[in-house]
Structures are given as C-alpha cells and as structure tokens.
Design an enzyme around this catalytic site. Structure first.
Site, short mmCIF file in Angstrom:
data_model
loop_
_atom_site.label_atom_id
_atom_site.label_comp_id
_atom_site.label_asym_id
_atom_site.label_seq_id
_atom_site.Cartn_x
_atom_site.Cartn_y
_atom_site.Cartn_z
NE ARG A 103 37.39 75.90 21.35
CZ ARG A 103 37.16 74.82 20.61
NH1 ARG A 103 37.49 74.77 19.35
NH2 ARG A 103 36.59 73.77 21.17
CB CYS A 142 33.06 78.20 30.03
SG CYS A 142 34.48 77.12 29.96
CD GLU A 177 27.57 77.33 35.00
OE1 GLU A 177 28.22 78.37 35.26
OE2 GLU A 177 27.98 76.47 34.20
NE ARG A 198 36.58 69.45 28.24
CZ ARG A 198 35.95 68.74 29.19
NH1 ARG A 198 36.64 68.12 30.12
NH2 ARG A 198 34.65 68.63 29.18
N GLY A 210 29.97 74.71 27.86
CA GLY A 210 29.67 73.46 27.19
C GLY A 210 30.77 73.23 26.19
CD GLU A 211 33.73 71.47 22.64
OE1 GLU A 211 34.20 71.11 23.75
OE2 GLU A 211 34.39 72.12 21.82
CB SER A 212 32.66 77.08 21.87
OG SER A 212 33.94 76.59 21.50
CG HIS A 223 31.47 76.18 34.21
ND1 HIS A 223 30.39 75.83 33.43
CD2 HIS A 223 32.57 75.87 33.48
CE1 HIS A 223 30.80 75.32 32.29
NE2 HIS A 223 32.12 75.33 32.28
N1 GLN Z 1 36.76 73.96 25.92
C1 GLN Z 1 35.38 74.22 25.62
C2 GLN Z 1 35.22 74.87 24.25
O1 GLN Z 1 36.14 75.02 23.54
C3 GLN Z 1 34.78 75.12 26.68
C4 GLN Z 1 34.64 74.36 27.98
C5 GLN Z 1 33.52 74.82 28.84
O2 GLN Z 1 32.62 75.53 28.41
N2 GLN Z 1 33.54 74.37 30.07
O3 GLN Z 1 34.13 75.20 23.88
#
Ligand code: GLN
Length: 195
Positions: A104, A77, A172, A134, A46-48, A170
């Site tokens: 990242r 991720c 999943e 990403r 997701g987005e950390s 990923h």
């Molecule tokens: N770039 C995202 C982050 O910095 C990670 C991307 C992802 O989980 N698919 O959290």
C-alpha cells in the site's frame, strides 16, 4: 450483462459512468442482496481501510468473497489492496483472493499522485494513460498470476489471475475505455464458459 460497482466509498460513480458509456447495465452495490444476478463486480479506488471497515459493518465481506470466487471481479487501487492475499504488516479486512503481495502507498508521501503511459498486455499497441493516486504496487506474484503491466522501473501495476483483475491506477478517471472493455470481454467469456 449486469455489472455491480461496490459503492461503499471512493470512485464508484466514475466506474458506473464508464460502464454505461459501453452500453452495459451497471448498478451500485451496498448490501449483500445487491450482488444477486450480477455477472461481474468492480471494487473501486478510495481508501481500502474504510472500504474494508464498511464492508464488515454491512455484512458484505463473506458475500463479496463468495461472489468473487466465482465471478469476474476487478479491483482498482484500493480495490486491488482489498482483493490481495498479502499486504505485509498492515492489519485491515481483506477479501484475500488474489495470490499477490501488495504494498500500500508504495510511492510514499512525496509522490502523492502521478501519471504514466503504460503498455498493457491485451490492449494493443496504443499506450494506456494511467493516473496513480496514493497507489499500491504488486511486489510479488505467485503461480497462475499474469502480469499485464509494469512501470518503466519494472514495478508491477496490473495483474490478472483467471477471472480476477487488479490495477493499481484509476482507469475510470480518463477517457480511455479499453480496460473497461477488457473486463466486459472477460465477463462475456466467463458467462459463455460457466453459464
Ligand atoms: N492508498 C489507498 C489505500 O491504501 C488507495 C488509494 C486509491 O485507491 N487511490 O487504500
């Protein structure tokens, strides 16, 4: 066996589906008490920064840290970033448990996402089709960390440190269940050893 999936943000539903396909009981984790009675935990992609911020808001950082110090925990991720001890100059909440350095957004803006066939230690000869979005990479590993997979150029994208597992991609989002099975086995061994 009961596995939790951190459900603050990101691809948690897909992990839950995968675990249920394997016949494992899977629950969403949003509050500290949701960790009670779990044998393992997945921290999804997701987005950390968002996952970190929400974990602080919900009082989850310390409970998650305590849980993952003892029980099998797998970060995919963004989850890999959240588990790492060192992410360079970025300032954001981390569990800081795995002795790795993670970069990242290692692939920059041009290559937002890509797919690659990986050879993963412990999963047999069949390549694992991995989806990177990403994605981060591991730039440095310290003592006790096992490298499970690299890209063709040598960059590290899967690591294990005892009961902790981290993958930059990923698993999943594809049909391959082998990494989820690998994690379930890890939990089984951990339960047998530690009760
Ligand atoms: N770039 C995202 C982050 O910095 C990670 C991307 C992802 O989980 N698919 O959290």
């Amino acid at each position: 066996m009961k596995i939790g999936v951190l459900a603050l943000q990101g691809a948690f539903i897909e992990h839950i589906k995968k675990l249920r396909e394997l016949g494992v009981e899977a629950v969403e984790v949003r509050l500290p008490e949701d960790l009670d009675g779990l044998d393992g935990l997945i921290i999804p992609g997701g987005e950390s920064t968002t996952i970190g911020k929400l974990a602080v808001q919900y009082g989850l950082v310390e409970p998650l840290r305590r849980f993952a110090q003892r029980k099998p925990t797998w970060g995919t991720c963004a989850g890999m970033i959240f588990l790492a001890k060192d992410i360079g100059n970025d300032r954001q909440p981390l569990l800081g448990l795995m002795d790795v350095t993670v970069n990242r957004n290692a692939f920059g803006r041009q290559i937002d996402s890509f797919e690659a066939d990986l050879s993963i230690a412990g999963l047999g000869d069949e390549p694992f089709h991995a989806v990177f979005i990403r994605a981060p990479v591991v730039t440095d590993v310290h003592d006790g960390v096992e490298v499970l997979a690299r890209l063709e150029d040598g960059r590290i994208v899967a690591v294990r440190e005892g009961h902790l597992l981290a993958t930059a991609f990923h698993p999943e989002l594809t049909n391959d269940r082998r990494l989820h099975e690998y994690f379930v086995d890890l939990i089984r061994h951990n339960k047998a050893e530690n009760g």
